[in-house]
Design a protein around this motif. Structure first.
Motif, PDB file in Angstrom:
ATOM      1  N   ILE A 199     -19.045  -1.327  -3.675  1.00 53.43           N
ATOM      2  CA  ILE A 199     -17.711  -0.802  -3.398  1.00 53.43           C
ATOM      3  C   ILE A 199     -17.318  -1.042  -1.946  1.00 53.43           C
ATOM      4  O   ILE A 199     -16.212  -1.521  -1.649  1.00 53.43           O
TER       5      ILE A 199
ATOM      6  N   LEU B 217     -14.233  -3.263  -0.588  1.00 48.11           N
ATOM      7  CA  LEU B 217     -13.190  -2.724   0.291  1.00 48.11           C
ATOM      8  C   LEU B 217     -13.089  -3.521   1.586  1.00 48.11           C
ATOM      9  O   LEU B 217     -11.995  -3.785   2.095  1.00 48.11           O
TER      10      LEU B 217
ATOM     11  N   ASP C 287     -11.325  -6.696   1.025  1.00 47.26           N
ATOM     12  CA  ASP C 287      -9.888  -6.426   0.989  1.00 47.26           C
ATOM     13  C   ASP C 287      -9.299  -6.326   2.384  1.00 47.26           C
ATOM     14  O   ASP C 287      -8.198  -6.797   2.658  1.00 47.26           O
TER      15      ASP C 287
ATOM     16  N   VAL D 121       2.574  -6.985   2.274  1.00 53.01           N
ATOM     17  CA  VAL D 121       2.353  -6.028   1.210  1.00 53.01           C
ATOM     18  C   VAL D 121       2.977  -6.380  -0.129  1.00 53.01           C
ATOM     19  O   VAL D 121       2.335  -6.272  -1.145  1.00 53.01           O
ATOM     20  N   PRO D 122       4.233  -6.785  -0.172  1.00 52.38           N
ATOM     21  CA  PRO D 122       4.935  -6.630  -1.453  1.00 52.38           C
ATOM     22  C   PRO D 122       4.509  -7.616  -2.519  1.00 52.38           C
ATOM     23  O   PRO D 122       3.758  -8.529  -2.294  1.00 52.38           O
ATOM     24  N   TYR D 123       5.007  -7.421  -3.625  1.00 52.23           N
ATOM     25  CA  TYR D 123       4.610  -8.128  -4.815  1.00 52.23           C
ATOM     26  C   TYR D 123       5.812  -8.131  -5.722  1.00 52.23           C
ATOM     27  O   TYR D 123       6.829  -7.539  -5.423  1.00 52.23           O
ATOM     28  N   SER D 124       5.685  -8.772  -6.810  1.00 48.33           N
ATOM     29  CA  SER D 124       6.815  -8.814  -7.724  1.00 48.33           C
ATOM     30  C   SER D 124       6.488  -7.943  -8.911  1.00 48.33           C
ATOM     31  O   SER D 124       5.491  -8.139  -9.569  1.00 48.33           O
ATOM     32  N   SER D 125       7.311  -6.943  -9.123  1.00 49.53           N
ATOM     33  CA  SER D 125       6.991  -6.036 -10.213  1.00 49.53           C
ATOM     34  C   SER D 125       8.267  -5.677 -10.932  1.00 49.53           C
ATOM     35  O   SER D 125       9.323  -5.552 -10.325  1.00 49.53           O
TER      36      SER D 125
ATOM     37  N   GLU E 210       9.069  -2.979 -12.083  1.00 50.47           N
ATOM     38  CA  GLU E 210       9.514  -1.613 -11.874  1.00 50.47           C
ATOM     39  C   GLU E 210      10.151  -1.375 -10.519  1.00 50.47           C
ATOM     40  O   GLU E 210      10.439  -0.255 -10.156  1.00 50.47           O
ATOM     41  N   ARG E 211      10.367  -2.436  -9.770  1.00 54.21           N
ATOM     42  CA  ARG E 211      10.985  -2.213  -8.457  1.00 54.21           C
ATOM     43  C   ARG E 211      12.431  -1.791  -8.642  1.00 54.21           C
ATOM     44  O   ARG E 211      13.129  -2.276  -9.494  1.00 54.21           O
TER      45      ARG E 211
ATOM     46  N   ALA F  23       9.332  -0.920  -3.973  1.00 52.18           N
ATOM     47  CA  ALA F  23       8.688  -0.305  -5.119  1.00 52.18           C
ATOM     48  C   ALA F  23       8.989   1.177  -5.116  1.00 52.18           C
ATOM     49  O   ALA F  23       9.253   1.770  -4.081  1.00 52.18           O
ATOM     50  N   SER F  24       8.999   1.758  -6.264  1.00 50.67           N
ATOM     51  CA  SER F  24       9.223   3.202  -6.323  1.00 50.67           C
ATOM     52  C   SER F  24       8.114   3.921  -5.570  1.00 50.67           C
ATOM     53  O   SER F  24       7.003   3.440  -5.510  1.00 50.67           O
TER      54      SER F  24
ATOM     55  N   ASP G  55       3.790   7.090  -7.240  1.00 47.01           N
ATOM     56  CA  ASP G  55       3.863   8.089  -8.296  1.00 47.01           C
ATOM     57  C   ASP G  55       2.476   8.388  -8.820  1.00 47.01           C
ATOM     58  O   ASP G  55       2.308   8.782  -9.947  1.00 47.01           O
ATOM     59  N   VAL G  56       1.522   8.150  -7.990  1.00 46.16           N
ATOM     60  CA  VAL G  56       0.139   8.399  -8.424  1.00 46.16           C
ATOM     61  C   VAL G  56      -0.184   9.856  -8.185  1.00 46.16           C
ATOM     62  O   VAL G  56       0.013  10.349  -7.092  1.00 46.16           O
TER      63      VAL G  56
ATOM     64  N   VAL H 199      -0.096   8.246 -15.041  1.00 45.95           N
ATOM     65  CA  VAL H 199      -0.350   9.030 -13.844  1.00 45.95           C
ATOM     66  C   VAL H 199      -1.102  10.305 -14.154  1.00 45.95           C
ATOM     67  O   VAL H 199      -2.082  10.659 -13.494  1.00 45.95           O
TER      68      VAL H 199
ATOM     69  N   PHE I  79     -10.215   2.111  -4.468  1.00 42.81           N
ATOM     70  CA  PHE I  79     -10.180   0.680  -4.224  1.00 42.81           C
ATOM     71  C   PHE I  79      -8.785   0.127  -4.447  1.00 42.81           C
ATOM     72  O   PHE I  79      -8.265  -0.647  -3.640  1.00 42.81           O
TER      73      PHE I  79
ATOM     74  N   ILE J  49      -0.794  -8.107  -4.891  1.00 42.91           N
ATOM     75  CA  ILE J  49      -0.703  -9.543  -4.696  1.00 42.91           C
ATOM     76  C   ILE J  49       0.722  -9.968  -4.445  1.00 42.91           C
ATOM     77  O   ILE J  49       1.666  -9.365  -4.914  1.00 42.91           O
TER      78      ILE J  49
END
Lengths: 101, 241
Positions: free
Chosen positions: A66, A70, A73, A83-87, A89-90, A96-97, A100-101, B162, B221, B228
């Protein structure tokens, strides 16, 4: 302690110290992290030789696995990946929202 | 050796090495002075092993004799996970992938490894009663399986939303706390398991601890990972899409 055990322990000590020195003195971060993972595995060996198999299992999984992942990463972050990515849910602002975790 | 130490001079580094060598020699002298045949607490543990409910002395100490330490450990781990998850700025669990779809070799190895890792985790959990193993070991193997899945481009499974994630992170600590507090309601002390129930309680606690630890490691993690960009070969600007 038999000769074989003593020889193995001596070799293990030398390898541990050498790996630690190489890990800290390596200029390229990626190589340094890979050496750290190898160091974690050898520390797991050392725990086995100290009659602590539970600690060896935990060290191999957490220290080498682990923590190594890390750190890899982190190296990826430091190389300038933004940072960003294509999602899907944006929201419309392109962010990004909120977490919501 | 390459110079990554920045501004320290050669003499500063030699001085640091010298000081550390002295500290090392002091510590080594203390370690070497430990007598070979010292037993410590081992006889007490061995004589009370029958009462603890398990056969492995390490598990007995971790889950029964020193269960309070393990309870606090799980609490600390849960707090750390909450902290890491709350710091993840752009993380949305709804994003579908954490890494690009894997190349065929990685995909095949993941398909082989992950079921094996789950099996190994279950074995370590069950073997913790008699042999080296236990909750932390099994949980970390489970976490490694989850990290492997995340890294090989698998999408989030549909059941992992969630509330499920929150529940699975919390359940280990909650179960352990319940098992610790219930004896108090029955008039005994904290963590004083009834002897007849000790084995069952330990197995139950360890199972939920394993699940919890696995999910905690995976979410730590993933929350720290850089999501990405479309093309991993070059860095992507924050505004472009």
């Amino acid at each position: 302690m038999s000769t074989w055990e003593f020889a193995f322990d001596a070799w293990l000590v030398v390898v541990l110290v050498w790996l630690a020195i190489r890990t800290l003195s390596e200029a390229r971060l990626f190589k340094s992290v890979v050496l750290f993972i190898a160091l974690g595995l050898f520390v797991a060996f050392a725990w086995v030789r100290l009659d602590a198999p539970d600690v060896a299992l935990t060290e191999a999984a957490l220290g080498a696995g682990i923590t190594g992942a890390l750190l890899l990463d982190t190296v990826g972050h430091l190389r300038g990946r933004k940072v960003p990515y294509s999602s899907a849910e944006r929201d419309s602002q392109g962010k990004a929202s909120a977490s919501d975790v | 050796m390459s110079d990554i130490t920045g501004n320290t001079t050669r003499w500063q580094r030699l001085a640091i090495i010298f000081i550390l060598a002295i500290v090392f020699m002091i510590i080594a002298r203390g370690v070497v002075a430990i007598p070979e045949d010292i037993l410590g607490v081992a006889p007490h543990i061995t004589s009370n092993l029958a009462v603890s409910g398990v056969l492995n002395p390490v598990t007995a100490v971790l889950l029964n004799f020193r269960g309070y330490d393990t309870l606090l450990e799980i609490g600390v781990l849960m707090l750390a996970t909450i902290g890491v998850l709350s710091l993840a700025k752009n993380l949305s669990l709804a994003q579908m992938r954490f890494s690009p779809p894997a190349d065929p070799v990685l995909a095949l190895m993941t398909r082989i490894s992950v079921p094996l890792l789950v099996l190994i985790s279950g074995y370590l959990l069950w073997a913790g009663e008699k042999a080296p193993g236990g909750a932390f070991q099994a949980g970390s193997v489970l976490g490694a399986a989850g990290v492997l899945l995340a890294l090989s481009g698998h999408t989030r499974p549909a059941w992992l939303n969630v509330s499920m994630l929150r529940a699975s992170i919390a359940v280990g600590f909650v179960v352990f706390l319940a098992a610790a507090v219930v004896p108090m309601l029955l008039g005994k002390n904290l963590l004083e398991y009834p002897v007849a129930l000790a084995k069952t309680l330990i197995i139950v606690i360890e199972t939920w601890l394993t699940l919890s630890i696995g999910f905690m490691l995976v979410s730590m993690f993933i929350a720290s990972a850089a999501p990405i960009s479309r093309d991993l070969e070059e860095p992507v600007d924050a505004e472009s899409d």
